[in-house]
Write a protein that holds these residues in place. Structure first.
Motif, PDB file in Angstrom:
ATOM      1  N   PHE A 184      66.855 -33.397   6.702  1.00  0.00           N
ATOM      2  CA  PHE A 184      66.060 -32.405   7.418  1.00  0.00           C
ATOM      3  C   PHE A 184      64.617 -32.884   7.585  1.00  0.00           C
ATOM      4  O   PHE A 184      64.003 -32.648   8.632  1.00  0.00           O
ATOM      5  N   ALA A 185      64.080 -33.583   6.584  1.00  0.00           N
ATOM      6  CA  ALA A 185      62.705 -34.076   6.675  1.00  0.00           C
ATOM      7  C   ALA A 185      62.562 -35.087   7.809  1.00  0.00           C
ATOM      8  O   ALA A 185      61.633 -35.009   8.621  1.00  0.00           O
ATOM      9  N   LYS A 186      63.479 -36.050   7.901  1.00  0.00           N
ATOM     10  CA  LYS A 186      63.410 -37.058   8.957  1.00  0.00           C
ATOM     11  C   LYS A 186      63.690 -36.438  10.325  1.00  0.00           C
ATOM     12  O   LYS A 186      63.083 -36.829  11.326  1.00  0.00           O
ATOM     13  N   ALA A 187      64.621 -35.490  10.374  1.00  0.00           N
ATOM     14  CA  ALA A 187      64.925 -34.835  11.641  1.00  0.00           C
ATOM     15  C   ALA A 187      63.717 -34.050  12.155  1.00  0.00           C
ATOM     16  O   ALA A 187      63.412 -34.067  13.353  1.00  0.00           O
ATOM     17  N   SER A 188      63.018 -33.370  11.252  1.00  0.00           N
ATOM     18  CA  SER A 188      61.826 -32.619  11.651  1.00  0.00           C
ATOM     19  C   SER A 188      60.761 -33.552  12.192  1.00  0.00           C
ATOM     20  O   SER A 188      60.068 -33.235  13.160  1.00  0.00           O
ATOM     21  N   GLU A 189      60.614 -34.723  11.576  1.00  0.00           N
ATOM     22  CA  GLU A 189      59.631 -35.694  12.041  1.00  0.00           C
ATOM     23  C   GLU A 189      60.012 -36.230  13.418  1.00  0.00           C
ATOM     24  O   GLU A 189      59.148 -36.461  14.272  1.00  0.00           O
ATOM     25  N   ALA A 190      61.316 -36.428  13.660  1.00  0.00           N
ATOM     26  CA  ALA A 190      61.773 -36.930  14.958  1.00  0.00           C
ATOM     27  C   ALA A 190      61.579 -35.892  16.059  1.00  0.00           C
ATOM     28  O   ALA A 190      61.350 -36.242  17.220  1.00  0.00           O
ATOM     29  N   LEU A 191      61.667 -34.612  15.705  1.00  0.00           N
ATOM     30  CA  LEU A 191      61.517 -33.543  16.701  1.00  0.00           C
ATOM     31  C   LEU A 191      60.062 -33.122  16.892  1.00  0.00           C
ATOM     32  O   LEU A 191      59.757 -32.379  17.835  1.00  0.00           O
ATOM     33  N   LYS A 192      59.180 -33.568  16.032  1.00  0.00           N
ATOM     34  CA  LYS A 192      57.782 -33.144  16.078  1.00  0.00           C
ATOM     35  C   LYS A 192      57.103 -33.437  17.411  1.00  0.00           C
ATOM     36  O   LYS A 192      56.350 -32.605  17.923  1.00  0.00           O
ATOM     37  N   PRO A 193      57.327 -34.621  18.038  1.00  0.00           N
ATOM     38  CA  PRO A 193      56.657 -34.888  19.322  1.00  0.00           C
ATOM     39  C   PRO A 193      57.021 -33.917  20.437  1.00  0.00           C
ATOM     40  O   PRO A 193      56.308 -33.848  21.438  1.00  0.00           O
ATOM     41  N   LEU A 194      58.113 -33.179  20.301  1.00  0.00           N
ATOM     42  CA  LEU A 194      58.504 -32.230  21.343  1.00  0.00           C
ATOM     43  C   LEU A 194      57.640 -30.980  21.347  1.00  0.00           C
ATOM     44  O   LEU A 194      57.672 -30.215  22.310  1.00  0.00           O
ATOM     45  N   SER A 195      56.861 -30.756  20.262  1.00  0.00           N
ATOM     46  CA  SER A 195      55.990 -29.571  20.146  1.00  0.00           C
ATOM     47  C   SER A 195      56.782 -28.283  20.324  1.00  0.00           C
ATOM     48  O   SER A 195      56.394 -27.389  21.097  1.00  0.00           O
ATOM     49  N   LEU A 196      57.920 -28.200  19.644  1.00  0.00           N
ATOM     50  CA  LEU A 196      58.765 -27.015  19.746  1.00  0.00           C
ATOM     51  C   LEU A 196      58.115 -25.825  19.045  1.00  0.00           C
ATOM     52  O   LEU A 196      57.240 -25.976  18.190  1.00  0.00           O
ATOM     53  N   GLN A 197      58.577 -24.633  19.450  1.00  0.00           N
ATOM     54  CA  GLN A 197      58.064 -23.421  18.830  1.00  0.00           C
ATOM     55  C   GLN A 197      58.380 -23.395  17.332  1.00  0.00           C
ATOM     56  O   GLN A 197      57.528 -23.029  16.509  1.00  0.00           O
ATOM     57  N   LYS A 198      59.589 -23.837  16.964  1.00  0.00           N
ATOM     58  CA  LYS A 198      60.003 -23.773  15.569  1.00  0.00           C
ATOM     59  C   LYS A 198      61.189 -24.695  15.343  1.00  0.00           C
ATOM     60  O   LYS A 198      61.993 -24.934  16.247  1.00  0.00           O
ATOM     61  N   ILE A 199      61.304 -25.221  14.135  1.00  0.00           N
ATOM     62  CA  ILE A 199      62.477 -25.972  13.696  1.00  0.00           C
ATOM     63  C   ILE A 199      63.082 -25.200  12.523  1.00  0.00           C
ATOM     64  O   ILE A 199      62.494 -25.138  11.449  1.00  0.00           O
ATOM     65  N   GLU A 200      64.237 -24.587  12.769  1.00  0.00           N
ATOM     66  CA  GLU A 200      64.812 -23.662  11.781  1.00  0.00           C
ATOM     67  C   GLU A 200      66.040 -24.272  11.109  1.00  0.00           C
ATOM     68  O   GLU A 200      67.006 -24.634  11.777  1.00  0.00           O
ATOM     69  N   PRO A 201      66.019 -24.383   9.776  1.00  0.00           N
ATOM     70  CA  PRO A 201      67.203 -24.885   9.067  1.00  0.00           C
ATOM     71  C   PRO A 201      68.217 -23.768   8.839  1.00  0.00           C
ATOM     72  O   PRO A 201      67.838 -22.627   8.555  1.00  0.00           O
ATOM     73  N   GLN A 202      69.482 -24.088   8.977  1.00  0.00           N
ATOM     74  CA  GLN A 202      70.569 -23.146   8.713  1.00  0.00           C
ATOM     75  C   GLN A 202      71.671 -23.884   7.957  1.00  0.00           C
ATOM     76  O   GLN A 202      71.775 -25.107   8.024  1.00  0.00           O
ATOM     77  N   SER A 203      72.483 -23.115   7.234  1.00  0.00           N
ATOM     78  CA  SER A 203      73.576 -23.724   6.486  1.00  0.00           C
ATOM     79  C   SER A 203      74.737 -24.048   7.416  1.00  0.00           C
ATOM     80  O   SER A 203      75.106 -23.252   8.284  1.00  0.00           O
ATOM     81  N   ALA A 204      75.325 -25.223   7.238  1.00  0.00           N
ATOM     82  CA  ALA A 204      76.491 -25.594   8.040  1.00  0.00           C
ATOM     83  C   ALA A 204      77.736 -24.836   7.603  1.00  0.00           C
ATOM     84  O   ALA A 204      78.696 -24.726   8.370  1.00  0.00           O
ATOM     85  N   TYR A 205      77.727 -24.317   6.394  1.00  0.00           N
ATOM     86  CA  TYR A 205      78.840 -23.512   5.877  1.00  0.00           C
ATOM     87  C   TYR A 205      78.385 -22.060   5.781  1.00  0.00           C
ATOM     88  O   TYR A 205      77.297 -21.763   5.289  1.00  0.00           O
ATOM     89  N   THR A 206      79.250 -21.170   6.232  1.00  0.00           N
ATOM     90  CA  THR A 206      78.867 -19.756   6.280  1.00  0.00           C
ATOM     91  C   THR A 206      78.788 -19.120   4.897  1.00  0.00           C
ATOM     92  O   THR A 206      78.144 -18.082   4.748  1.00  0.00           O
ATOM     93  N   ASP A 207      79.413 -19.712   3.902  1.00  0.00           N
ATOM     94  CA  ASP A 207      79.380 -19.123   2.558  1.00  0.00           C
ATOM     95  C   ASP A 207      78.404 -19.852   1.634  1.00  0.00           C
ATOM     96  O   ASP A 207      78.455 -19.678   0.419  1.00  0.00           O
ATOM     97  N   VAL A 208      77.493 -20.652   2.194  1.00  0.00           N
ATOM     98  CA  VAL A 208      76.495 -21.373   1.398  1.00  0.00           C
ATOM     99  C   VAL A 208      75.109 -20.901   1.828  1.00  0.00           C
ATOM    100  O   VAL A 208      74.806 -20.873   3.023  1.00  0.00           O
TER     101      VAL A 208
END
Length: 329
Positions: A184-208
């Motif tokens: 998630f840290a590297k992905a956020s850094e890769a998306l940073k140049p896009l100047s998005l409103q938000k980068i939101e983490p979510q669980s890939a499993y619905t019960d986690v």
């Protein structure tokens, strides 16, 4: 014949002009070598000669070793006459306002003696209702002058988008990079140049449930997907579905890491239980009297039974994630 008595005191030696104290002191200050020489052949006593030599020598060394005063630029360059008329501005030699906010560029152009108009530099030909929301990408002299002042024509785009390569070309919107498989840290850094409103983490499993810190969690799914153009970054949120370190990603979204246990199958049911008809007590499952079970939506889709509504054979809460009565939509 009687002679007068001799003068009781010896006559003082005649002083030459070059032995005058005023001349010697002047030379000691202005030209010390000459002053020192005259001081030593003057009738001064030994003490005065030594003092005069020392002081004049120090003064001479200070003047010799010190740097000459530097000439300032103001002295070197003649000042321009205040009454000289300033040259009238011309579009070909106008200052550049490229990169500035459109509102600020128009204000600066007006102060410099220019009128300014603007047009959409992209191929969309959008009107500029609020100058504050646009930036200058290109600048050319206007084809038609407005009033008596020279006129500049600004090619502009919205502040949040990049300038096109040429005036009138499509905007090269940035595309979402691939971040699946990264932390998630590297992905956020890769998306940073896009100047998005938000980068939101979510669980890939619905019960986690995600912990507070997820920088070392792995991205399994991303939205927007790889290669998608980001035209409105200020209103775009990137959703990254994550799994804990050491946990494999699910094959599809909306999956449980620990699924509900499969109920025991009856001996008279079809071993596949994948949507085919089965009977229990002489009744068919397709008529509602039997029991059909699907482990997940993949099995439902494989059986061609999707979507399943509440009351249909095979419907289960584990298939209906949002609880709206329709499973595997």
């Amino acid at each position: 014949m009687t002679y007068p008595p001799p003068y009781p005191y010896p006559h003082a030696p005649v002083r030459r002009w070059w032995q005058h104290p005023a001349l010697i002191i002047t030379l000691l200050v202005i030209f010390p070598p000459a002053g020192i020489a005259l001081a030593w052949i003057s009738p001064w006593d030994q003490t005065k000669k030594i003092i005069a030599t020392v002081l004049s020598g120090i003064w001479f060394l200070i003047a010799l070793l010190s740097d000459p005063p530097k000439k300032t630029e103001t002295d070197a360059k003649p000042q321009a006459s205040a009454s000289a008329p300033s040259p009238s501005p011309s579009p070909s030699g106008s200052p550049s306002f490229v990169g500035q906010n459109l509102k600020a560029a128009k204000t600066a152009a007006s102060s410099a003696g220019y009128n300014a108009i603007s047009h959409d530099a992209a191929d969309s030909n959008t009107s500029q209702w609020d100058d504050d929301n646009w930036k200058v990408c290109f600048q050319t002299p206007a084809a038609k002058q407005i009033g008596k002042l020279p006129t500049l024509d600004f090619g502009v785009v919205r502040n949040e988008v990049p300038c096109p390569d040429k005036d009138g070309d499509p905007i090269p919107y940035p595309k979402t990079p691939k971040v699946v498989g990264q932390t998630f840290a590297k992905a956020s850094e890769a998306l940073k140049p896009l100047s998005l409103q938000k980068i939101e983490p979510q669980s890939a499993y619905t019960d986690v449930t995600l912990p507070a810190a997820v920088n070392d969690w792995t991205v399994c799914f991303q939205e927007p997907e790889e290669g998608k153009e980001i035209q409105r970054p200020k209103t775009t949120t990137a959703y990254l579905k994550l799994t804990a370190p050491g946990t494999a990603c699910p094959q599809e979204q909306h999956t449980k890491l620990h699924p509900d246990p499969t109920p025991p199958s009856n001996g008279d049911e079809d071993s596949g239980t994948t949507g085919g008809s089965s009977t229990s007590g002489g009744s068919s499952s397709t008529g509602g009297g039997g029991s059909v079970y699907y482990k997940n939506c993949t099995a439902v889709r494989a059986a061609g039974a999707a979507p399943i509504r509440r009351g249909d054979p095979g419907y289960g809460k584990h298939l209906d994630r949002d609880g709206d009565g329709i499973a595997c939509e």
